[in-house]
Design a protein around this motif. Structure first.
Motif, short mmCIF file in Angstrom:
data_model
loop_
_atom_site.label_atom_id
_atom_site.label_comp_id
_atom_site.label_asym_id
_atom_site.label_seq_id
_atom_site.Cartn_x
_atom_site.Cartn_y
_atom_site.Cartn_z
N GLU A 131 0.84 -1.20 0.00
CA GLU A 131 0.00 0.00 0.00
C GLU A 131 0.88 1.25 0.00
OE1 GLU A 131 -4.04 -1.06 2.30
OE2 GLU A 131 -2.27 -1.10 3.59
N PRO A 132 1.55 1.53 -1.11
CA PRO A 132 2.46 2.67 -1.14
C PRO A 132 1.78 4.01 -0.93
CG PRO A 132 2.14 1.78 -3.35
CD PRO A 132 1.52 0.81 -2.41
N THR A 133 0.56 4.17 -1.47
CA THR A 133 -0.14 5.45 -1.32
C THR A 133 -0.50 5.70 0.14
OG1 THR A 133 -1.03 5.34 -3.56
CG2 THR A 133 -2.18 6.77 -2.00
N LYS A 134 -0.93 4.68 0.83
CA LYS A 134 -1.28 4.83 2.25
C LYS A 134 -0.05 5.20 3.06
CE LYS A 134 -3.38 2.36 6.14
NZ LYS A 134 -4.01 1.08 6.59
N TYR A 135 1.08 4.53 2.79
CA TYR A 135 2.29 4.83 3.55
C TYR A 135 2.81 6.22 3.22
CZ TYR A 135 7.03 4.49 5.40
OH TYR A 135 8.19 4.73 6.08
N ARG A 136 2.76 6.60 1.95
CA ARG A 136 3.22 7.93 1.57
C ARG A 136 2.32 9.00 2.18
NH1 ARG A 136 5.01 11.89 1.48
NH2 ARG A 136 6.12 13.11 -0.10
N SER A 137 1.03 8.70 2.29
CA SER A 137 0.11 9.64 2.95
C SER A 137 0.46 9.77 4.43
CB SER A 137 -1.33 9.16 2.79
OG SER A 137 -1.71 9.17 1.43
N ALA A 270 -7.99 9.48 3.95
CA ALA A 270 -8.37 9.88 2.60
C ALA A 270 -7.74 8.99 1.55
CB ALA A 270 -7.96 11.34 2.36
N SER A 271 -6.59 8.40 1.86
CA SER A 271 -5.90 7.55 0.88
C SER A 271 -6.55 6.18 0.73
CB SER A 271 -4.43 7.37 1.29
OG SER A 271 -4.32 6.56 2.46
N ARG A 272 -7.40 5.79 1.66
CA ARG A 272 -7.96 4.43 1.63
C ARG A 272 -8.88 4.21 0.43
NH1 ARG A 272 -9.50 4.28 8.11
NH2 ARG A 272 -7.34 4.20 8.86
N SER A 273 -9.51 5.27 -0.04
CA SER A 273 -10.42 5.12 -1.18
C SER A 273 -9.70 5.23 -2.52
CB SER A 273 -11.53 6.17 -1.11
OG SER A 273 -10.97 7.48 -1.18
N VAL A 274 -8.42 5.52 -2.50
CA VAL A 274 -7.64 5.63 -3.73
C VAL A 274 -6.77 4.38 -3.85
CG1 VAL A 274 -5.96 7.02 -4.99
CG2 VAL A 274 -7.64 8.14 -3.52
N VAL A 275 -7.22 3.46 -4.70
CA VAL A 275 -6.57 2.15 -4.76
C VAL A 275 -6.06 1.80 -6.16
CG1 VAL A 275 -7.87 1.24 -2.81
CG2 VAL A 275 -8.81 1.04 -5.12
N THR A 328 -3.79 15.05 -2.82
CA THR A 328 -2.53 14.42 -2.41
C THR A 328 -2.58 12.92 -2.57
OG1 THR A 328 -2.14 16.22 -0.83
CG2 THR A 328 -0.93 14.17 -0.49
N ALA A 329 -3.67 12.30 -2.13
CA ALA A 329 -3.80 10.85 -2.28
C ALA A 329 -3.78 10.45 -3.75
CB ALA A 329 -5.10 10.36 -1.62
N ALA A 330 -4.47 11.21 -4.60
CA ALA A 330 -4.49 10.92 -6.03
C ALA A 330 -3.11 11.08 -6.64
CB ALA A 330 -5.49 11.84 -6.74
N SER A 331 -2.41 12.13 -6.25
CA SER A 331 -1.08 12.38 -6.79
C SER A 331 -0.11 11.27 -6.42
CB SER A 331 -0.56 13.73 -6.26
OG SER A 331 0.75 13.99 -6.73
N PHE A 332 -0.15 10.82 -5.17
CA PHE A 332 0.73 9.73 -4.75
C PHE A 332 0.44 8.45 -5.54
CE2 PHE A 332 1.07 11.66 -0.23
CZ PHE A 332 2.03 12.54 -0.68
N GLU A 333 -0.84 8.13 -5.69
CA GLU A 333 -1.21 6.89 -6.38
C GLU A 333 -0.77 6.93 -7.84
OE1 GLU A 333 -2.80 3.09 -7.04
OE2 GLU A 333 -2.39 4.18 -5.18
#
Length: 413
Positions: A131-137, A270-275, A328-333
């Motif tokens: 879960e890279p987006t979650k960790y980056r968030s 917020a990152s949980r819904s961006v998968v 931010t979550a979208a950008s990371f993903e």
């Protein structure tokens, strides 16, 4: 007490600690940097602005080349060296007494900052797991909290307003880079991505291969436009509150606290819904609409009574920050999902270059739209964010429709 607040013991917690320490140092220095250069070094405001502007633009050139080095040599080693360079350059600032030396040293710090962003991307991706987006968030929430702590500490230095206090501030930031480098040295070695891909049929990566990936360049360009939102609350809003509204001046600090608390509390959620790419595109589109609504609320504060202006600005900040969480979550993903595994560093470098360019242009752009043009400018800039956000899903789908490009990139569809 720390369950759910800290990653499990191991490399991810170590990187989080390194992020916290370096972000405290950055928050400490950036909050009082202008005062240090003007009141302690003796430079004029115009000299400081010119020197930092030139340094920021030159620093952009480091992103893609250093990202390529991280792909070839390993992100941990590259990032550690950069932290050491930043520590030395920051310490040398205490010796600066002329405009020429100021420009030279501050340019080195900007080059190292841009290079660090490029190397940190693949380092984070390699440690993040599934879960890279979650960790980056999570790391972003940590950085925001630490930056706020550094800002509070800088306030003490500003109150003292002595050369000794300013020198201690600069050296404390240099020490934070040294401590960060020491912690990064404890992270496990990551095999350079090019070695991981050897024998898999992936073609050799050229120095500027990322620039040939037109869909990714388009995503980066849109992301850079949306990244301007990060300067709305720290640059345009204070000027608007003080010069164009009846709201009390203490609201400037209050809005910063509101933004920080929301980011720290809700960025990971917020990152949980961006998968995947599709959900990231939708998140970017939602963020653009939120930015428009938040900026419209702030704009309406002009000419309103103090109580109403205060309420409108607080509502605007909350709505804008919600958009910031989605963006931010979208950008990371998108940065992790669309970058090929064998070139995370080079692609991360392009992203850092794009956002760095946006940061360099932010004062001029926001000054023109939000301050010079007033209410229509706030609405117009909000419209730009809406357009960029709505275009992002199409750019992301373009990147996924051509999963086998001439660059050898394979992307999930």
């Amino acid at each position: 007490m720390t369950r759910g607040l800290l990653p499990e013991p191991g490399p991810r917690r170590t990187l989080a600690a390194a992020t916290f320490i370096s972000s405290i140092g950055n928050g400490l220095f950036m909050t009082a940097a202008a005062l240090f250069f003007t009141r302690s070094v003796g430079l004029s405001v115009a000299q400081v602005g010119l020197g930092m502007g030139v340094a920021a633009l030159v620093g952009l050139s480091a992103g893609v080349p250093v990202g390529r080095v991280a792909d070839l040599r390993g992100p941990r080693e590259t990032y550690r060296v950069i932290q050491l360079v930043q520590a030395v350059a920051m310490a040398v600032l205490v010796l600066v007494h002329s405009f020429g030396m100021f420009v030279l040293v501050i340019t080195v710090t900007q080059l190292a900052s841009s290079a660090g962003a490029a190397a940190r991307g693949p380092l984070t991706r390699g440690l993040a797991g599934a879960e890279p987006t979650k960790y980056r968030s999570y790391l972003r929430a940590v950085a925001n909290l630490a930056g706020a702590c550094g800002g509070v500490m800088a306030g003490v230095v500003v109150q003292l307003d002595t050369r000794g206090a300013y020198l201690a501030l600069v050296l404390a930031n240099a020490l934070s880079f040294l401590l960060c480098a020491a912690l990064v040295g404890r992270l496990p070695h990551q095999t350079p991505s090019r070695q991981q891909e050897s024998g898999t049929g992936v073609p050799p990566l050229s120095r500027w291969e990322v620039l040939k990936d037109r869909p990714y360049v388009a995503v980066t360009a849109l992301d850079s436009v949306l990244s301007l939102q990060g300067h709305v609350l720290v640059f345009a809003l204070p000027l608007w509150i003080v010069g164009h509204s009846a709201a009390p001046q203490w609201l400037v600090g209050g809005c910063a606290v509101i933004n920080t608390l929301i980011v720290v509390a809700f960025q990971v959620r917020a990152s949980r819904s961006v998968v995947d790419t599709a959900s990231a595109g939708r998140g970017a589109a939602r963020s653009g609409v939120a930015f428009l609504l938040g900026m419209a609320s702030v704009a309406l504060a002009a000419g309103a009574p103090a109580w109403l202006a205060t309420a409108l600005i607080v509502v605007g900040v909350v709505v804008h920050t919600v958009g910031e969480l989605w963006y931010t979550a979208a950008s990371f993903e998108l940065s992790f999902r669309l970058a090929p595994a064998h070139a995370q560093g080079q692609y991360s470098g392009l992203g850092a270059t794009g956002t760095g360019l946006a940061s360099s242009l932010a004062p001029s752009v926001l000054g023109l739209f939000c301050i010079a043009w007033g209410v229509p400018g706030w609405l117009a800039l909000g419209g730009v964010f809406v357009l960029a956000g709505l275009a992002m899903p199409y750019a992301a789908r373009w990147a996924c429709r051509d999963p086998h490009s001439h660059t050898g990139i394979v992307r999930p569809v």
